[in-house]
Design a protein around this motif. Structure first.
Motif, short mmCIF file in Angstrom:
data_model
loop_
_atom_site.label_atom_id
_atom_site.label_comp_id
_atom_site.label_asym_id
_atom_site.label_seq_id
_atom_site.Cartn_x
_atom_site.Cartn_y
_atom_site.Cartn_z
N PRO A 113 0.82 -1.22 0.00
CA PRO A 113 0.00 0.00 0.00
C PRO A 113 0.85 1.27 0.00
O PRO A 113 1.91 1.32 0.63
CB PRO A 113 -0.78 -0.11 1.31
N VAL A 114 0.40 2.26 -0.72
CA VAL A 114 1.01 3.59 -0.69
C VAL A 114 -0.11 4.61 -0.52
O VAL A 114 -1.29 4.30 -0.71
CB VAL A 114 1.82 3.90 -1.96
N ASN A 115 0.26 5.82 -0.16
CA ASN A 115 -0.75 6.86 0.00
C ASN A 115 -0.22 8.21 -0.46
O ASN A 115 0.90 8.31 -0.98
CB ASN A 115 -1.27 6.88 1.44
N HIS A 116 -1.05 9.23 -0.24
CA HIS A 116 -0.71 10.55 -0.78
C HIS A 116 0.55 11.13 -0.15
O HIS A 116 1.16 12.05 -0.70
CB HIS A 116 -1.88 11.51 -0.52
N ARG A 117 0.97 10.61 1.00
CA ARG A 117 2.20 11.12 1.61
C ARG A 117 3.45 10.68 0.86
O ARG A 117 4.53 11.23 1.06
CB ARG A 117 2.30 10.60 3.05
N HIS A 118 3.30 9.67 0.04
CA HIS A 118 4.46 9.11 -0.64
C HIS A 118 4.73 9.81 -1.96
O HIS A 118 3.92 9.76 -2.87
CB HIS A 118 4.23 7.61 -0.89
N GLY A 119 5.89 10.44 -2.05
CA GLY A 119 6.33 11.00 -3.32
C GLY A 119 6.99 9.91 -4.15
O GLY A 119 7.03 8.74 -3.76
N ILE A 120 7.49 10.29 -5.31
CA ILE A 120 8.07 9.29 -6.22
C ILE A 120 9.25 8.57 -5.56
O ILE A 120 9.41 7.36 -5.71
CB ILE A 120 8.47 9.96 -7.55
N GLU A 121 10.05 9.30 -4.80
CA GLU A 121 11.19 8.64 -4.14
C GLU A 121 10.72 7.60 -3.13
O GLU A 121 11.35 6.56 -2.95
CB GLU A 121 12.09 9.67 -3.47
N ASP A 122 9.61 7.90 -2.45
CA ASP A 122 9.05 6.91 -1.52
C ASP A 122 8.55 5.68 -2.26
O ASP A 122 8.74 4.55 -1.81
CB ASP A 122 7.90 7.52 -0.71
N HIS B 217 -16.08 11.92 5.53
CA HIS B 217 -15.46 13.14 4.98
C HIS B 217 -13.94 13.08 5.11
O HIS B 217 -13.30 14.03 5.56
CB HIS B 217 -16.02 14.38 5.67
N LEU B 218 -13.40 11.95 4.71
CA LEU B 218 -11.95 11.75 4.81
C LEU B 218 -11.24 11.87 3.46
O LEU B 218 -10.02 11.73 3.40
CB LEU B 218 -11.66 10.37 5.42
N ILE B 219 -12.02 12.11 2.40
CA ILE B 219 -11.43 12.14 1.06
C ILE B 219 -11.37 13.56 0.53
O ILE B 219 -12.38 14.27 0.54
CB ILE B 219 -12.26 11.30 0.05
N LEU B 220 -10.20 13.95 0.06
CA LEU B 220 -10.07 15.25 -0.62
C LEU B 220 -9.50 15.00 -2.00
O LEU B 220 -8.31 14.73 -2.16
CB LEU B 220 -9.14 16.15 0.21
N PRO B 221 -10.35 15.05 -3.04
CA PRO B 221 -9.84 14.82 -4.39
C PRO B 221 -9.13 16.06 -4.91
O PRO B 221 -9.53 17.20 -4.60
CB PRO B 221 -11.10 14.54 -5.22
N PHE B 222 -8.07 15.85 -5.67
CA PHE B 222 -7.34 16.98 -6.24
C PHE B 222 -6.74 16.50 -7.56
O PHE B 222 -5.91 15.59 -7.56
CB PHE B 222 -6.24 17.45 -5.29
N GLY B 223 -7.15 17.12 -8.64
CA GLY B 223 -6.71 16.66 -9.95
C GLY B 223 -7.14 15.21 -10.11
O GLY B 223 -8.28 14.87 -9.81
N ASN B 224 -6.21 14.37 -10.51
CA ASN B 224 -6.58 12.98 -10.71
C ASN B 224 -6.17 12.09 -9.54
O ASN B 224 -6.04 10.89 -9.68
CB ASN B 224 -5.97 12.44 -12.00
N ARG B 225 -5.98 12.70 -8.37
CA ARG B 225 -5.54 11.93 -7.23
C ARG B 225 -6.45 12.22 -6.03
O ARG B 225 -7.25 13.14 -6.07
CB ARG B 225 -4.09 12.28 -6.90
N THR B 226 -6.33 11.41 -5.00
CA THR B 226 -7.10 11.68 -3.78
C THR B 226 -6.17 11.71 -2.58
O THR B 226 -5.24 10.90 -2.48
CB THR B 226 -8.16 10.59 -3.50
N ILE B 227 -6.44 12.66 -1.69
CA ILE B 227 -5.80 12.65 -0.39
C ILE B 227 -6.78 11.94 0.55
O ILE B 227 -7.94 12.35 0.65
CB ILE B 227 -5.58 14.11 0.13
N ILE B 228 -6.34 10.88 1.20
CA ILE B 228 -7.20 10.15 2.14
C ILE B 228 -6.64 10.42 3.54
O ILE B 228 -5.58 9.93 3.90
CB ILE B 228 -7.17 8.64 1.84
N PHE B 229 -7.38 11.19 4.32
CA PHE B 229 -6.90 11.58 5.65
C PHE B 229 -7.20 10.48 6.67
O PHE B 229 -8.10 10.62 7.48
CB PHE B 229 -7.53 12.90 6.08
N ASN B 230 -6.48 9.40 6.60
CA ASN B 230 -6.79 8.26 7.45
C ASN B 230 -5.52 7.52 7.80
O ASN B 230 -4.67 7.35 6.99
CB ASN B 230 -7.76 7.33 6.69
#
Lengths: 285, 285, 285, 285
Positions: free
Chosen positions: A240-249, B272-285
Motif C-alpha cells: 500500500p502507498v498513499n498521498h504522503r508518498h512521493g516518487i522517491e518513496d 469526509h476523509l477524502i479530498l480529491p485533487f486533480g486525478n488523485r485523492t488525499i485520504i486523511f486516514n
C-alpha cells in the motif's frame, strides 16, 4: 543429501494419466515424495509434477529419461522436464547499477536459502563489481553500446554456456535483450519488472503510478520472451502507498517488493516448481 | 450524538496556513478533535482536514462558512468543503443485476456501520428489487435503451435531487453514465471497477486477467469522471490467485475484493476523509 | 541537505494545543513541513509530531529546546523530544549467529536507504564478523557467559556511549539483556521477535506455530523493556503458510517477515516517526 | 450438474499409496479430475484428496465405499471420507445478537456462491429472527439459561438431526457448547474467533488487542473441540490497525476480517477441501 527425481509433465488431458505415471514410479520401486496435478478445463490440458526418492529406484538415473519416453511419454504425447536434485542448479545474474536485488539474491545464496551455484555476475556497468567481490563471485564487465550489442550478447552467451549456466536472473538489468538472445534461453531468463503488470509496462513505472494516483504499487517477476514485459508471470506482490508518498518513496517501498518477488521466483525455479505453458505458469506450490 | 464541524481545505502552499486555521478554531472556542495536513512538494500544494467540537463554538453553524471565507479562505486563495456531522450524508445506490455489492452495502447500513440515509436504490433492471424490499428501501426501476438514455438520466437526476441526495454509489451498475451526468455530480459518484486499475480497464477484466495469467486480482473504487475508468482512485485491494482458478473462480474471489474496496470508499466518503485533487485523492486516514 | 527540526510532543489533552505549537513555529518564521496530531479519547491524552524548515527560523537551533520549554512546554505539562535532521542518527547493531537481519540492515545502509551512522556491530559470537568486514564496519566480539554477563554489559554500554550511539538494534541477538541495561536505554533498543506477538512469546516460536497449526506466521518489532517480549510494539507483519510447510519452511518464510518488520521499525526510528507512550506506540506515518 | 466423487484419505505413509488409489479409480473407468497429496515428513503420515467423474464409473455409487474398503482401505489402514457432489451439504447456523456474519453467509447462499442447503438458523436470542425471515429460512429461538443448557442442547441436537444437518456454523454465537455436544459433532462445528489465535483467546479479544497495542488484528475460523479456542485452525487473516483506531474501530475493522475468514472456512467445508488431523488441518487448495 537430497537424492530424488522430479518430473514436470504436460500433455492433452485424457483418462489414466496419473495412474500411468504413478505406476511407472511405483513398479520401479520409487517412493513418491510429492505429487501435484492440474487439469485446465478450458484448454483440456494436463499438468503434473511428481517427485520421488531415487534410493532403490531400479532405473539408473542416466536412463530415466529414455525409459520414461519409451514407456509413457511418447504414447501420451507428453512434454516433460526431468530434474535430479543431486545436481545444483547453476544461475547467472545480470545487473546494471541498482544494488538492492543483487544484494538480496547474494544474501540468500550466502545463507544457504538458495541451494545453487552462481556461475557469474554480468554487469553492463562496473558499479556493482565491489558487491560481487565481497561475496567472492566472478564479475564480468560487459558494457553495451548500440554498435556492440550483438557482439556483447554473443560473448555473454558463450561465457554462460562455457560456465554451464542453467538460467539467468535479470536483477534490475537495464538493457533490453535481443529477440535472438531471448530465444536462446526459453523459459530460462527471469526478470523483475517494477510494476504490477500489465499496469505500467515499460520505463518509469513508479512515475506513472504516482501520476495515476494508485493506492498500491507492485512488482512482477516473469520469464523473458521476445515481447517486452509480456512473458509468463511467475510471482507478483503489492504494497500500500498513499498521498504522503512521493516518487522517491514509491521507489523505496517498491525496492522491497521487487526483492521479495524476484527472490520468490528464483526460489520456485530452484525447486523446479514452475511449469510454463503458453503465456501462463503453473506453480506447484 | 456527534456534533462537530469538518473542514477539508486545499490551496497553494505558503507559510502559516496551519497556524491560521488552528487559530481560527481556537479563538472561537472550538476544540480541535483531529487535524491532519499534507503538502505535496512536487505541486507545492497544501491540503488539510480539521475537525472540531461545536459545543461552545462561538460562530453559529450557519455562519461558519461565511466567517471562514472572510477571515481566511479568500486571503489564501483556498478551496474548501464544510461538513457538519449532525447532518447524515444522503446516498443513492445504482445497480443492475449483480447483488453482492448491494447486499454488502445494505448490511453495513443495517448494522449501523454506515451512518447515513439511503435515499433510493435505482436499477436499470428489476432483478434486485426484492433485496431493496427486504431492507425496506425504495427501489426505482429505470430501464435504459439507447433511445431513452438521455431521458432516463434526466429523470434520475431530478429524482435524486428531489430526495436530497449527496452522492451516488455505483454498485456494479453496468451502464456508462453520460459525460453530462458525470459533470452534474463532480466527485459525487463512486464506482467500483473489478480490476486493479489501470490494468484491465473496460469490460471483462476477469477474462483478461485470466488470459494474462496474473497472480493477483484486484478491484478499484474511484470517483467517476467523463473519462471511463480514469477518475481519481479512492481505494484498491488485491487477492492472490493461481493456476487452479478458472474464470469463475476469479469472479468469485473478485466479488469479495469488490465488496471490500467499495465499502471502504463509501466509509471514507461518509466520514469526509477524502479530498480529491486533480486525478488523485488525499485520504486523511 | 535536509535542515529541519522535528518535535515529538505529548501531554494531557486540552483546548488550543495545536494552535499554540503552530503559532510558536510560525511567529518565529518557521515553515511547517509536516504536522500530525492524535488525541487518545480513552486516555484524554494529546500526541503531536511537527516538522519545520529551519532556514530563516529566528531561534538558533541550540536554543530551540529552552525557548519551547519556557514558552509552551512547561505551561502545558508537555513531554517532548527535539530532533534536528542535520544530525545523522547513530545506531549500533547486536548480533549472534543468524545473518539475515544483519545483511538486510547493512544493505539498506549501503544503498543509502537508511540515512544514519552505524557506530558498531556487537556480537556475542564471532560468526558474523566477516559480514561486518565486508561492509567495513567495526565488529566487537563480546562473548557472554553467566559469570561475565554483567561485566560484558557494562563494557558494551561504555563502548556505545563512547561512540555516541543513539539507539541499538537487536538483529536476532540471542541474549536476554539485563533489566539494568534495558533501563539505561529506554525506548532506545529495538528488537525483532520472530512471532506475531502476543502469540508465541519466548523461545522456539516457529516450532510452537507449527504445533498449533496456524495459517499465518508473523514477526514483531518492539522496544525492549525489562519485561521480555512485552515492550511497545512498533511494527508487525505476517505471511501465509500451509500444511506443506515444515518447521524449516516456517523459518525460511519467517526470515523474510523478520527482515521486513525490523527494517520498517529502524526506518521509522531514523525518521523520528515513533512516539512511545505507556505500552503502545504512536506511529506518525 | 456436477456428478463426481471425492475421497479424503489419510494413513501411515508407505510406498505405492498414490498408485494404488489412482489405479482403483482408473481401472473402474473413473477419470480423475483433481488429485492432491501430502506427506507429513515429521509424522510420516500420508494425506490425499482425489476427485473423479462418476459418468461411466463401473462401481455404483452406493457401493463405492464398500469396494474401496475391501480393495484398498483396510489393507493400508486408511481412514477416509467419501463425498458425492450430487448431494448438497446441509448446514445449520447458530447466532446470538451480532448480525454481520449471518448476513454475509446468507448473502453468499442467496447468490449461489455457497452451494448448500441451510437447514436451520438457531438463535439463543430473538434479535436476528427478522434476517432469517428476509431470507425465508426457518429460525428457531432456543434461549439458554444455566439451568436449561443441557435440555436446550439436546433439543437442538435432535432438531438438527431430524433436519439432516451435516455441519454447524457458529456465526458469532456467544454460548460455549458443552463438551458433550462438541463430541457429538466432531469436525462438524465451525467457529469464528475474533482474534488471531493463539493470541487473545477467550472473551474481549479486541479490548486485549487494544491494550497490547498490536499493529494487526485478526480472526480465526476453526473446528470446535471440547477445548475452547483450541480446535484445528481452518483459516486466518489479519488487517492493519494503528493508534488512530479505538476499540470501536477495532471491532468495525474486525467484523470484516471475521466475515472473510468464516466464509472462507465454510466454502472449504462445502467443497470438501479440509482434512483435519490431530490439531491441524490439511487444506487441499
Amino acid at each position: 543429501m537430497s537424492n530424488s527425481a522430479i518430473l514436470l509433465i504436460h500433455c492433452p488431458d485424457q483418462a489414466g494419466l496419473v495412474a500411468e505415471v504413478t505406476e511407472f514410479v511405483h513398479k520401479n520401486r520409487g517412493n513418491i515424495l510429492d505429487l501435484d496435478q492440474h487439469v485446465d478445463r478450458e484448454l483440456n490440458h494436463f499438468f503434473m509434477r511428481v517427485e520421488w526418492d531415487l534410493d532403490g529406484f531400479l532405473i539408473p538415473r542416466e536412463k530415466i529419461n529414455d525409459y520414461f519416453e519409451t514407456l509413457i511419454g511418447k504414447a501420451y504425447n507428453m512434454k516433460w522436464q526431468l530434474h535430479l536434485t543431486e545436481r545444483k542448479p547453476r544461475m547467472a545474474i545480470f545487473v546494471s547499477k541498482a544494488s538492492h536485488c543483487l544484494y538480496d539474491l547474494l544474501q540468500r545464496y550466502g545463507t544457504g536459502e538458495f541451494d545453487c551455484e552462481i556461475t557469474a555476475i554480468v554487469g553492463n556497468h562496473k558499479q556493482l563489481e565491489y558487491i560481487a567481490d565481497r561475496f567472492e563471485i566472478p564479475f564480468h564487465y560487459l558494457p553495451i553500446t548500440r554498435d556492440t550489442k550483438q557482439a556483447q550478447e554473443e560473448r555473454t552467451d558463450a561465457l554462460l554456456r562455457e560456465l554451464g549456466t542453467d538460467f539467468i536472473v535479470l536483477a534490475r538489468y537495464m538493457q533490453i535483450l535481443s529477440d535472438n538472445f531471448c530465444r536462446q534461453w526459453p523459459h530460462r531468463i527471469i526478470n523483475i519488472h517494477h510494476s504490477f503488470l500489465p499496469a505500467f509496462k515499460g520505463a518509469r513505472p513508479y512515475h506513472n503510478a504516482f501520476e495515476r494516483g494508485v493506492k498500491l504499487i507492485g512488482a512482477t517477476s516473469h520469464y523473458v520472451t521476445a515481447d517486452l514485459d509480456e512473458g509468463p508471470i511467475i510471482a507478483q506482490a503489492v504494497e500500500p502507498v498513499n498521498h504522503r508518498h512521493g516518487i522517491e518513496d514509491l521507489k523505496r517501498i517498491g525496492k522491497d517488493v521487487e526483492k521479495r518477488v524476484l527472490s520468490r521466483a528464483v526460489y520456485l525455479q530452484l525447486q523446479h516448481l514452475i511449469l510454463p505453458f503458453g503465456n501462463r505458469t503453473i506453480i506447484f506450490n
